[in-house]
Design an enzyme around this catalytic site. Sequence first.
Site, PDB file in Angstrom:
ATOM      1  NE  ARG A 148     -15.508 -40.205   1.907  1.00 47.47           N
ATOM      2  CZ  ARG A 148     -16.684 -40.704   1.486  1.00 47.47           C
ATOM      3  NH1 ARG A 148     -17.108 -41.869   1.914  1.00 47.47           N
ATOM      4  NH2 ARG A 148     -17.446 -40.028   0.669  1.00 47.47           N
ATOM      5  CE1 TYR A 151     -12.837 -37.164  -6.104  1.00 45.36           C
ATOM      6  CE2 TYR A 151     -14.076 -36.659  -4.117  1.00 45.36           C
ATOM      7  CZ  TYR A 151     -13.950 -36.614  -5.495  1.00 45.36           C
ATOM      8  OH  TYR A 151     -14.938 -36.032  -6.253  1.00 45.36           O
ATOM      9  CE  LYS A 155     -11.840 -33.758  -7.367  1.00 49.16           C
ATOM     10  NZ  LYS A 155     -12.067 -33.227  -8.722  1.00 49.16           N
ATOM     11  CG  PHE A 197     -29.944 -47.383  -3.495  1.00 48.46           C
ATOM     12  CD1 PHE A 197     -28.994 -48.270  -2.985  1.00 48.46           C
ATOM     13  CD2 PHE A 197     -30.471 -46.417  -2.633  1.00 48.46           C
ATOM     14  CE1 PHE A 197     -28.568 -48.187  -1.655  1.00 48.46           C
ATOM     15  CE2 PHE A 197     -30.054 -46.336  -1.298  1.00 48.46           C
ATOM     16  CZ  PHE A 197     -29.097 -47.210  -0.815  1.00 48.46           C
ATOM     17  CD  GLN A 215     -25.966 -43.375   5.673  1.00 48.16           C
ATOM     18  OE1 GLN A 215     -26.751 -43.705   6.537  1.00 48.16           O
ATOM     19  NE2 GLN A 215     -25.298 -44.252   4.937  1.00 48.16           N
ATOM     20  CD  GLN A 282     -25.482 -33.150   9.789  1.00 53.36           C
ATOM     21  OE1 GLN A 282     -26.680 -33.309   9.934  1.00 53.36           O
ATOM     22  NE2 GLN A 282     -24.788 -32.305  10.514  1.00 53.36           N
TER      23      GLN A 282
HETATM   24  P1  NAD Z   1     -16.384 -39.709 -13.819  1.00 56.32           P
HETATM   25  O1  NAD Z   1     -15.514 -40.736 -13.191  1.00 56.32           O
HETATM   26  O2  NAD Z   1     -17.545 -40.173 -14.641  1.00 56.32           O
HETATM   27  O3  NAD Z   1     -15.539 -38.709 -14.703  1.00 56.32           O
HETATM   28  C1  NAD Z   1     -14.177 -38.436 -14.506  1.00 56.32           C
HETATM   29  C2  NAD Z   1     -13.483 -38.527 -15.859  1.00 56.32           C
HETATM   30  O4  NAD Z   1     -12.094 -38.204 -15.682  1.00 56.32           O
HETATM   31  C3  NAD Z   1     -13.552 -39.936 -16.457  1.00 56.32           C
HETATM   32  O5  NAD Z   1     -13.949 -39.858 -17.806  1.00 56.32           O
HETATM   33  C4  NAD Z   1     -12.114 -40.434 -16.327  1.00 56.32           C
HETATM   34  O6  NAD Z   1     -11.764 -41.390 -17.312  1.00 56.32           O
HETATM   35  C5  NAD Z   1     -11.322 -39.146 -16.418  1.00 56.32           C
HETATM   36  N1  NAD Z   1      -9.991 -39.210 -15.804  1.00 56.32           N
HETATM   37  C6  NAD Z   1      -9.657 -39.718 -14.592  1.00 56.32           C
HETATM   38  N2  NAD Z   1      -8.338 -39.580 -14.380  1.00 56.32           N
HETATM   39  C7  NAD Z   1      -7.835 -38.955 -15.485  1.00 56.32           C
HETATM   40  C8  NAD Z   1      -6.543 -38.540 -15.874  1.00 56.32           C
HETATM   41  N3  NAD Z   1      -5.473 -38.728 -15.075  1.00 56.32           N
HETATM   42  N4  NAD Z   1      -6.384 -37.938 -17.075  1.00 56.32           N
HETATM   43  C9  NAD Z   1      -7.448 -37.753 -17.905  1.00 56.32           C
HETATM   44  N5  NAD Z   1      -8.693 -38.127 -17.603  1.00 56.32           N
HETATM   45  C10 NAD Z   1      -8.884 -38.724 -16.395  1.00 56.32           C
HETATM   46  O7  NAD Z   1     -16.915 -38.771 -12.630  1.00 56.32           O
HETATM   47  P2  NAD Z   1     -17.883 -37.516 -12.659  1.00 56.32           P
HETATM   48  O8  NAD Z   1     -18.952 -37.784 -11.682  1.00 56.32           O
HETATM   49  O9  NAD Z   1     -18.242 -37.123 -14.044  1.00 56.32           O
HETATM   50  O10 NAD Z   1     -16.933 -36.403 -12.020  1.00 56.32           O
HETATM   51  C11 NAD Z   1     -16.331 -35.380 -12.787  1.00 56.32           C
HETATM   52  C12 NAD Z   1     -15.608 -34.420 -11.860  1.00 56.32           C
HETATM   53  O11 NAD Z   1     -16.541 -33.837 -10.952  1.00 56.32           O
HETATM   54  C13 NAD Z   1     -14.525 -35.085 -10.994  1.00 56.32           C
HETATM   55  O12 NAD Z   1     -13.429 -34.210 -10.908  1.00 56.32           O
HETATM   56  C14 NAD Z   1     -15.193 -35.246  -9.657  1.00 56.32           C
HETATM   57  O13 NAD Z   1     -14.257 -35.233  -8.611  1.00 56.32           O
HETATM   58  C15 NAD Z   1     -16.110 -34.037  -9.621  1.00 56.32           C
HETATM   59  N6  NAD Z   1     -17.257 -34.275  -8.731  1.00 56.32           N
HETATM   60  C16 NAD Z   1     -18.308 -35.061  -9.097  1.00 56.32           C
HETATM   61  C17 NAD Z   1     -19.365 -35.260  -8.209  1.00 56.32           C
HETATM   62  C18 NAD Z   1     -20.569 -36.098  -8.561  1.00 56.32           C
HETATM   63  O14 NAD Z   1     -21.439 -36.244  -7.712  1.00 56.32           O
HETATM   64  N7  NAD Z   1     -20.707 -36.625  -9.763  1.00 56.32           N
HETATM   65  C19 NAD Z   1     -19.328 -34.670  -6.938  1.00 56.32           C
HETATM   66  C20 NAD Z   1     -18.233 -33.894  -6.583  1.00 56.32           C
HETATM   67  C21 NAD Z   1     -17.202 -33.690  -7.496  1.00 56.32           C
HETATM   68  N1  UDP Z   2     -24.453 -45.917   0.304  1.00 52.78           N
HETATM   69  C1  UDP Z   2     -25.328 -46.929   0.676  1.00 52.78           C
HETATM   70  N2  UDP Z   2     -25.433 -48.019  -0.139  1.00 52.78           N
HETATM   71  C2  UDP Z   2     -24.747 -48.140  -1.308  1.00 52.78           C
HETATM   72  C3  UDP Z   2     -23.859 -47.087  -1.681  1.00 52.78           C
HETATM   73  C4  UDP Z   2     -23.740 -45.998  -0.840  1.00 52.78           C
HETATM   74  O1  UDP Z   2     -25.986 -46.868   1.716  1.00 52.78           O
HETATM   75  O2  UDP Z   2     -24.918 -49.165  -1.999  1.00 52.78           O
HETATM   76  C5  UDP Z   2     -24.365 -44.739   1.185  1.00 52.78           C
HETATM   77  C6  UDP Z   2     -22.942 -44.338   1.564  1.00 52.78           C
HETATM   78  O3  UDP Z   2     -22.525 -45.034   2.721  1.00 52.78           O
HETATM   79  C7  UDP Z   2     -23.099 -42.848   1.813  1.00 52.78           C
HETATM   80  C8  UDP Z   2     -24.182 -42.422   0.812  1.00 52.78           C
HETATM   81  O4  UDP Z   2     -24.860 -43.622   0.454  1.00 52.78           O
HETATM   82  O5  UDP Z   2     -23.572 -42.605   3.114  1.00 52.78           O
HETATM   83  C9  UDP Z   2     -23.631 -41.758  -0.438  1.00 52.78           C
HETATM   84  O6  UDP Z   2     -22.595 -42.571  -0.944  1.00 52.78           O
HETATM   85  P1  UDP Z   2     -21.838 -42.271  -2.315  1.00 52.78           P
HETATM   86  O7  UDP Z   2     -20.712 -43.235  -2.419  1.00 52.78           O
HETATM   87  O8  UDP Z   2     -22.821 -42.225  -3.428  1.00 52.78           O
HETATM   88  O9  UDP Z   2     -21.296 -40.780  -2.166  1.00 52.78           O
HETATM   89  P2  UDP Z   2     -20.536 -39.968  -1.018  1.00 52.78           P
HETATM   90  O10 UDP Z   2     -20.355 -40.799   0.215  1.00 52.78           O
HETATM   91  O11 UDP Z   2     -19.244 -39.599  -1.640  1.00 52.78           O
HETATM   92  O12 UDP Z   2     -21.443 -38.825  -0.785  1.00 52.78           O
END
Ligand code: NAD
Ligand code: UDP
Length: 318
Positions: A148, A151, A155, A197, A215, A282
């Site tokens: 991980r 990422y 970030k 899910f 978790q 968590q």
């Molecule tokens: P997503 O994958 O749907 O969106 C990311 C977008 O970025 C996509 O459209 C992808 O094509 C584009 N992208 C990736 N690499 C690129 C590059 N090099 N140049 C241009 N475009 C690029 O994901 P999301 O859930 O919409 O996430 C958006 C942002 O929010 C991300 O930065 C992610 O890390 C952050 N984020 C999201 C969540 C969540 O739960 N959804 C949680 C924490 C952080």
């Molecule tokens: N998870 C799960 N089954 C799935 C996908 C995810 O039990 O099919 C669990 C995963 O192990 C984690 C939580 O759900 O504990 C959230 O996972 P996700 O990948 O959505 O996000 P993140 O771990 O980045 O919070």
Amino acid sequence: MSVHYGYDKRVLVTGGAGFLGSHLCEKLLAQGCDVLCVDNYFTGSKKNIVHLLDHPRFELMRHDVTFPLYVEVDEIYNLACPASPIHYQHDPVQTTKTSVHGAINMLGLAKRVGARILQASTSEVYGDPTVHPQPEEYWGNVNPIGPRSCYDEGKRCAETLFFDYHRQCKLEIKVVRIFNTYGPRMHPQDGRVVSNFIMQALRGEPITVYGQGDQTRSFCYVDDLVDGFIRFMATPAEYPGPLNLGNPGEFTILELAETVIRLTKSASKIIHKPLPQDDPKQRKPDISKAKALLDWAPQIALEEGLSRTINYFTALAR
Ligand code: NAD
Ligand code: UDP
Ligand code: UDP
């Protein structure tokens, strides 16, 4: 609080064709902004923004943020980065480059044009937290060399760059730490728990709970999060963040599985699969700062948000 430009505010959204980005573009257009959506379509899709293409204030550009970008804008929302473990681990070197080189380019752009810039950071900067719930002051518990890390550390480095440009170049920055967010336009195959899910339940396939399912995560509906983004961007310059945004309601993964089965009226059964390496045990945001600064709190309860998301995936599966 927001600046008046004498013309439509020009806003760049990187990653604008993704899940969060597409909702943000929509909301900014509705508020009268001129929106430039930049995306390389790695995980996003034109389908997410096709309904915006005819809008006179919407512009779409295929571009990879790891390369320089020269445009004239007033505000930047930097969302470009794959967000789900499957996608960000597919090409981990590219993930780090997107976070780090992408941040440098967007910060360089912000510096040149004097734009305010918001970074979509993540609760992953807290790693597998030893403090619960996580306040912004917590420095995290992150493995620097695990699957991980591309990422998480990407970030974290982006946050460092944002704060160094802020201190060194007096850039106006807004760093948001997003906790698990879900809703329509999530990628159906991105392996995240909510989309997995729901898709499994709709297809009558087994619901794959990793580990015992004890978790916890907190799930924020996309509209609440995007509202928080826009409110934070409009705050005075002396508030750079980092600011947690998410829904503090905490659920075990087993509870989520049971709720999805109930709401979809699915006959699917729960099965258990191995817990992925470094899976945080968590996670729950402390959002007291966002509440005080933005007068904001999530409005959409989990069952309501899940129902809306289930409707989207049902239509997709047809
Ligand atoms: P997503 O994958 O749907 O969106 C990311 C977008 O970025 C996509 O459209 C992808 O094509 C584009 N992208 C990736 N690499 C690129 C590059 N090099 N140049 C241009 N475009 C690029 O994901 P999301 O859930 O919409 O996430 C958006 C942002 O929010 C991300 O930065 C992610 O890390 C952050 N984020 C999201 C969540 C969540 O739960 N959804 C949680 C924490 C952080
Ligand atoms: N998870 C799960 N089954 C799935 C996908 C995810 O039990 O099919 C669990 C995963 O192990 C984690 C939580 O759900 O504990 C959230 O996972 P996700 O990948 O959505 O996000 P993140 O771990 O980045 O919070
Ligand atoms: N950059 C960009 N668009 C701009 C200005 C800069 O993409 O409008 C990129 C540029 O390629 C550089 C990076 O942003 O690599 C950082 O810019 P900065 O001015 O901070 O650094 P320098 O150019 O001095 O290395």
